[in-house]
Design a protein around this motif. Structure first.
Motif, PDB file in Angstrom:
ATOM      1  N   THR A 163     -48.753  58.976 -59.375  1.00 20.94           N
ATOM      2  CA  THR A 163     -47.564  59.686 -58.878  1.00 20.94           C
ATOM      3  C   THR A 163     -46.719  58.760 -58.013  1.00 20.94           C
ATOM      4  O   THR A 163     -45.482  58.784 -58.085  1.00 20.94           O
ATOM      5  CB  THR A 163     -47.984  60.931 -58.073  1.00 20.94           C
ATOM      6  N   LEU A 167     -42.757  57.865 -58.741  1.00 20.83           N
ATOM      7  CA  LEU A 167     -41.672  58.073 -57.785  1.00 20.83           C
ATOM      8  C   LEU A 167     -41.020  56.745 -57.386  1.00 20.83           C
ATOM      9  O   LEU A 167     -39.806  56.680 -57.192  1.00 20.83           O
ATOM     10  CB  LEU A 167     -42.193  58.815 -56.563  1.00 20.83           C
ATOM     11  N   ALA A 180     -35.370  64.074 -51.471  1.00 19.17           N
ATOM     12  CA  ALA A 180     -36.698  64.544 -51.854  1.00 19.17           C
ATOM     13  C   ALA A 180     -36.594  65.584 -52.959  1.00 19.17           C
ATOM     14  O   ALA A 180     -37.398  65.595 -53.899  1.00 19.17           O
ATOM     15  CB  ALA A 180     -37.421  65.118 -50.640  1.00 19.17           C
ATOM     16  N   ALA A 183     -35.770  63.758 -56.241  1.00 17.89           N
ATOM     17  CA  ALA A 183     -36.947  63.049 -56.734  1.00 17.89           C
ATOM     18  C   ALA A 183     -37.972  64.032 -57.286  1.00 17.89           C
ATOM     19  O   ALA A 183     -38.602  63.783 -58.321  1.00 17.89           O
ATOM     20  CB  ALA A 183     -37.566  62.217 -55.613  1.00 17.89           C
ATOM     21  N   ALA A 184     -38.125  65.167 -56.611  1.00 22.88           N
ATOM     22  CA  ALA A 184     -39.081  66.173 -57.071  1.00 22.88           C
ATOM     23  C   ALA A 184     -38.709  66.709 -58.444  1.00 22.88           C
ATOM     24  O   ALA A 184     -39.557  66.855 -59.328  1.00 22.88           O
ATOM     25  CB  ALA A 184     -39.150  67.327 -56.058  1.00 22.88           C
ATOM     26  N   ALA A 187     -39.451  64.019 -61.038  1.00 20.65           N
ATOM     27  CA  ALA A 187     -40.868  63.676 -61.193  1.00 20.65           C
ATOM     28  C   ALA A 187     -41.732  64.871 -61.577  1.00 20.65           C
ATOM     29  O   ALA A 187     -42.893  64.704 -61.949  1.00 20.65           O
ATOM     30  CB  ALA A 187     -41.400  63.060 -59.900  1.00 20.65           C
ATOM     31  N   THR A 189     -42.586  67.369 -59.459  1.00 18.33           N
ATOM     32  CA  THR A 189     -43.451  67.734 -58.336  1.00 18.33           C
ATOM     33  C   THR A 189     -42.688  68.677 -57.416  1.00 18.33           C
ATOM     34  O   THR A 189     -41.498  68.928 -57.602  1.00 18.33           O
ATOM     35  CB  THR A 189     -43.881  66.496 -57.529  1.00 18.33           C
ATOM     36  N   ARG A 191     -40.895  69.596 -53.758  1.00 20.53           N
ATOM     37  CA  ARG A 191     -40.100  68.790 -52.838  1.00 20.53           C
ATOM     38  C   ARG A 191     -40.975  68.223 -51.719  1.00 20.53           C
ATOM     39  O   ARG A 191     -40.813  67.066 -51.324  1.00 20.53           O
ATOM     40  CB  ARG A 191     -38.979  69.643 -52.238  1.00 20.53           C
ATOM     41  N   ALA A 194     -42.953  65.284 -53.132  1.00 22.02           N
ATOM     42  CA  ALA A 194     -42.100  64.114 -53.316  1.00 22.02           C
ATOM     43  C   ALA A 194     -41.773  63.458 -51.977  1.00 22.02           C
ATOM     44  O   ALA A 194     -41.775  62.226 -51.852  1.00 22.02           O
ATOM     45  CB  ALA A 194     -40.812  64.523 -54.031  1.00 22.02           C
ATOM     46  N   TYR A 197     -44.554  61.163 -50.697  1.00 20.84           N
ATOM     47  CA  TYR A 197     -44.596  59.861 -51.376  1.00 20.84           C
ATOM     48  C   TYR A 197     -43.423  58.983 -50.938  1.00 20.84           C
ATOM     49  O   TYR A 197     -43.583  57.776 -50.728  1.00 20.84           O
ATOM     50  CB  TYR A 197     -44.582  60.058 -52.894  1.00 20.84           C
TER      51      TYR A 197
END
Length: 240
Positions: A163, A167, A180, A183-184, A187, A189, A191, A194, A197
């Motif tokens: 993961t 990211l 975030a 990115a979430a 990806a 995932t 928030r 994310a 990470y």
């Protein structure tokens, strides 16, 4: 390296001037090493090797006037004693195997933070300092083991390497940065996940965060991947 020993003289060969300057600065920050020059082509590297004593090349592979590995192979064929650490974005394992075949002592993937290169240089210095005759196979194995990269540092509890890699790749591919939430979504995932990470990438010197103000409401944090030159200072406190 201590006791007044001469520093390891490093020639940086990198076509990107910003990256070349950053790599030379990194080298100069490692005890026992000095960057004698940073050049941007194989022709410049050839001239530098002719006029300046060099112990180690920090060598990119994709140079404007040729391939770095062919250049290293030519140096070996000519009997030049310089060692080579490859610094490249090339992830093809066939290229890694070819690097080993021409005597490359380390293979470092870009982009990287200062601690990554420092670790490789210190391991090279330890290998270079080995002297005397091996008493047996164990001594040979120990000498060669100094060149092996360290085991990856353990991630904080709850984070996984796949993961993190996903990211990090998303952030590298987003020049304007990501929130975030963004990115979430990319990806797959939450928030909160994310953000954990992304904060880890900031803590290890590979990313930066800054608030961005919208029309109304509280500012939103944007995360941006740090290029090699930007990592110069961030990398000094990185655990990457």
């Amino acid at each position: 390296m201590s006791g007044g020993a001469s520093p390891v003289r490093v020639l940086v060969v990198e076509d990107d001037p910003v990256a070349a300057a950053a790599h030379a600065l990194y080298v100069g920050r490692v005890p026992g090493f000095t960057a004698v020059a940073a050049v941007h082509s194989l022709a410049e590297a050839t001239r530098a090797l002719e006029r300046t004593p060099v112990d180690l090349l920090l060598l990119d592979l994709g140079l404007p006037d040729g391939n770095g590995l062919r250049f290293a192979r030519g140096l070996r064929a000519a009997g030049h004693p310089v060692d080579v650490i490859v610094v490249t974005s090339a992830r093809d394992l066939a290229v890694v195997r070819e690097s080993v075949s021409v005597g490359v002592v380390q293979y470092v993937l870009k982009p990287f933070a200062f601690p990554t290169l420092r670790e490789r240089l210190l391991r090279y210095a330890e290998f270079r300092a080995a002297a005397g005759e091996a008493a047996g196979q164990d001594d040979v194995d120990r000498a060669l083991a100094t060149l092996r990269p360290p085991r990856p540092a353990e991630l904080p509890k709850g984070l996984s390497a796949p993961t993190l890699d996903r990211l990090a790749a998303l952030l590298r591919a987003a020049p304007e940065g990501l929130t975030a939430a963004g990115a979430a979504g990319a990806a797959g995932t939450s928030r909160i996940t994310a953000r954990r990470y992304l904060e880890h990438l900031v803590d290890t010197g590979r990313a930066a965060r800054a608030p961005r103000y919208g029309q109304v409401g509280r500012p939103e944090l944007h995360y941006r991947w740090l290029a090699a030159g930007d990592q110069t200072e961030a990398g000094s406190v990185s655990k990457a």
